[in-house]
Design a protein around this motif. Structure first.
Motif, PDB file in Angstrom:
ATOM      1  N   LEU A  96     -83.913  10.623  70.066  1.00 46.38           N
ATOM      2  CA  LEU A  96     -84.410   9.856  68.920  1.00 46.38           C
ATOM      3  C   LEU A  96     -85.912   9.617  69.047  1.00 46.38           C
ATOM      4  O   LEU A  96     -86.649   9.717  68.068  1.00 46.38           O
ATOM      5  CB  LEU A  96     -83.651   8.534  68.808  1.00 46.38           C
ATOM      6  N   GLN A  97     -86.370   9.333  70.255  1.00 45.39           N
ATOM      7  CA  GLN A  97     -87.799   9.125  70.477  1.00 45.39           C
ATOM      8  C   GLN A  97     -88.577  10.407  70.176  1.00 45.39           C
ATOM      9  O   GLN A  97     -89.633  10.364  69.552  1.00 45.39           O
ATOM     10  CB  GLN A  97     -88.047   8.677  71.910  1.00 45.39           C
ATOM     11  N   SER A  98     -88.059  11.537  70.608  1.00 44.35           N
ATOM     12  CA  SER A  98     -88.724  12.820  70.339  1.00 44.35           C
ATOM     13  C   SER A  98     -88.789  13.105  68.845  1.00 44.35           C
ATOM     14  O   SER A  98     -89.818  13.547  68.325  1.00 44.35           O
ATOM     15  CB  SER A  98     -87.984  13.957  71.046  1.00 44.35           C
ATOM     16  N   GLU A  99     -87.692  12.867  68.143  1.00 43.91           N
ATOM     17  CA  GLU A  99     -87.669  13.088  66.690  1.00 43.91           C
ATOM     18  C   GLU A  99     -88.689  12.199  65.988  1.00 43.91           C
ATOM     19  O   GLU A  99     -89.401  12.642  65.096  1.00 43.91           O
ATOM     20  CB  GLU A  99     -86.271  12.805  66.138  1.00 43.91           C
ATOM     21  N   ASN A 105     -96.229  12.543  64.107  1.00 38.85           N
ATOM     22  CA  ASN A 105     -97.326  13.492  64.288  1.00 38.85           C
ATOM     23  C   ASN A 105     -97.431  14.473  63.140  1.00 38.85           C
ATOM     24  O   ASN A 105     -98.523  14.846  62.727  1.00 38.85           O
ATOM     25  CB  ASN A 105     -97.186  14.227  65.616  1.00 38.85           C
ATOM     26  N   THR A 106     -96.303  14.904  62.600  1.00 35.66           N
ATOM     27  CA  THR A 106     -96.314  15.804  61.449  1.00 35.66           C
ATOM     28  C   THR A 106     -96.926  15.112  60.239  1.00 35.66           C
ATOM     29  O   THR A 106     -97.767  15.686  59.547  1.00 35.66           O
ATOM     30  CB  THR A 106     -94.885  16.282  61.122  1.00 35.66           C
ATOM     31  N   ASN A 110    -100.365  16.196  58.428  1.00 37.34           N
ATOM     32  CA  ASN A 110    -100.403  16.516  56.994  1.00 37.34           C
ATOM     33  C   ASN A 110    -101.450  15.689  56.277  1.00 37.34           C
ATOM     34  O   ASN A 110    -102.135  16.177  55.391  1.00 37.34           O
ATOM     35  CB  ASN A 110     -99.030  16.320  56.362  1.00 37.34           C
ATOM     36  N   ARG A 111    -101.595  14.409  56.654  1.00 35.30           N
ATOM     37  CA  ARG A 111    -102.621  13.570  56.015  1.00 35.30           C
ATOM     38  C   ARG A 111    -104.005  14.108  56.336  1.00 35.30           C
ATOM     39  O   ARG A 111    -104.867  14.192  55.466  1.00 35.30           O
ATOM     40  CB  ARG A 111    -102.492  12.122  56.470  1.00 35.30           C
ATOM     41  N   LYS A 112    -104.237  14.478  57.606  1.00 35.93           N
ATOM     42  CA  LYS A 112    -105.544  15.017  57.990  1.00 35.93           C
ATOM     43  C   LYS A 112    -105.809  16.321  57.271  1.00 35.93           C
ATOM     44  O   LYS A 112    -106.911  16.559  56.784  1.00 35.93           O
ATOM     45  CB  LYS A 112    -105.598  15.234  59.501  1.00 35.93           C
TER      46      LYS A 112
END
Length: 129
Positions: A96-99, A105-106, A110-112
């Motif tokens: 769950l932490q990895s997800e 981060n995704t 995407n915002r950047k």
């Protein structure tokens, strides 16, 4: 009536007209339907709250505004058998932490990227002037 939020936004008007045609002819109901039409359906894109804001095809994603409730429901689904070992529990939490990490981060990437694309478009517009 409450099912309209699960209809694609482009067909909300047609679905509303169909519901209105089979509704009983009562003064208060007619006034309510007129209110909904004027404020939420707007057959000619003149609604205060366009169906594009609130209508969507149903999905499997979790739909709640309470983050804690959403997390608890998701976590509960991971433990479908009682009395799991502590090792199984920690593996589920690590997954769950990895997800969550990947999701954040995704979204950040995407915002950047979107800001970078907008800046490039502005530069291109100014260069073409």
């Amino acid at each position: 009536m409450f099912g309209l939020k699960y209809v694609p936004p482009c067909t909300v008007g047609d679905a509303f007209v169909e519901l209105h045609s089979i509704a009983p002819n009562h003064n208060q109901l007619t006034r309510f339907l007129d209110y909904v039409l004027e404020n939420y359906v707007g057959l000619s894109e003149d609604a205060k709250f366009s169906p594009k804001l609130w209508a969507s095809v149903p999905t499997d994603e979790i739909r709640t505004t309470n983050g804690t409730e959403s997390f608890q429901r998701h976590l509960k689904r991971q433990f479908y058998k009682p009395h799991r070992s502590i090792h199984e529990y920690t593996e589920v939490l690590k997954q769950l932490q990895s997800e969550t990490y990947l999701s954040f981060n995704t979204a950040s990437y995407n915002r950047k990227t979107n800001r970078h694309d907008q800046d490039n478009r502005r530069v291109a517009i100014h260069q073409s002037d």
